[in-house]
Design an enzyme around this catalytic site. Structure first.
Site: not given
Ligand code: GLN
Length: 194
Positions: A172, A71, A170
């Site tokens: 995790e 992410c 995610h």
């Molecule tokens: N979109 C988010 C960002 O720009 C990331 C979101 C996440 O890690 N759950 O950091």
């Protein structure tokens, strides 16, 4: 630096490997792999700058050591990001992709789905997307591991480029250890024999 690092640590330990938290450049010495967790990439960029981690992280990735970004961590690893905060944001880079930082919208646009990921075997794997990014363009060395329906098109949710693994969701936050096992297999293959 920020985000879901404790959950990743727990998953790594459940697989019998050793995990430590990295906050200082010198703590990278001697590690075999690095996970950049999910969280908020702008904050991570600022914290990385404050802690003097930007160049050490770039050097780490450049050296070809195993690195996994989930992410926000995936955003950090991307060479190009669209939808950045005004004025841009600090990225580590190394992964030859263009990421759309908030492709799946804001906090209330989080969702869970099932992905079929051939490298993880036939069983569908649950994926939790939270304000998730998507990969919208890949370089030739990038292997696509999973796609997900986006806004009228399929977008890329997981890739591998050599020893770099990146997932838009995610792993995790689920009970499925397969992504972490894949990363540990990459780490194991790369680690110097003891
Ligand atoms: N979109 C988010 C960002 O720009 C990331 C979101 C996440 O890690 N759950 O950091």
């Amino acid at each position: 630096m920020q985000g879901a690092f404790v959950e990743n640590e727990t998953m790594v330990r459940r697989l019998g490997a050793c995990a430590v938290q990295v906050r200082k450049p010198e703590q990278l010495v001697g590690l075999d792999g690095l996970i950049l967790p999910g969280g908020e990439s702008t904050t991570m960029g600022l914290v990385a700058e404050r802690w003097g981690l930007v160049e050490p992280l770039r050097a780490w990735v450049r050296s070809g050591r195993p690195t996994w970004g989930t992410c926000a961590g995936m955003i950090m690893l991307s060479d190009r990001a669209i939808g950045q905060k005004e004025g841009g944001q600090t990225l580590v880079g190394g992964l030859d992709v263009t990421v759309n930082r908030n492709y799946f919208g804001r906090q209330n646009e989080s969702f869970e789905t099932w992905l079929i990921v051939p490298v993880l075997g036939g069983a569908p794997i649950r994926a939790v997307f939270i304000r998730a990014p998507a990969i919208v363009e890949t370089g030739s060395a990038v292997e696509v591991l999973a796609t997900v329906p986006g806004r009228g098109e399929d977008v890329i949710a997981a890739v591998r480029q050599g020893n770099i693994l990146a997932t838009a969701f995610h792993p995790e936050l689920t009970d499925d250890l397969r992504w972490h096992a894949l990363f540990l297999a990459i780490v194991e293959r790369q680690a110097a024999p003891v």
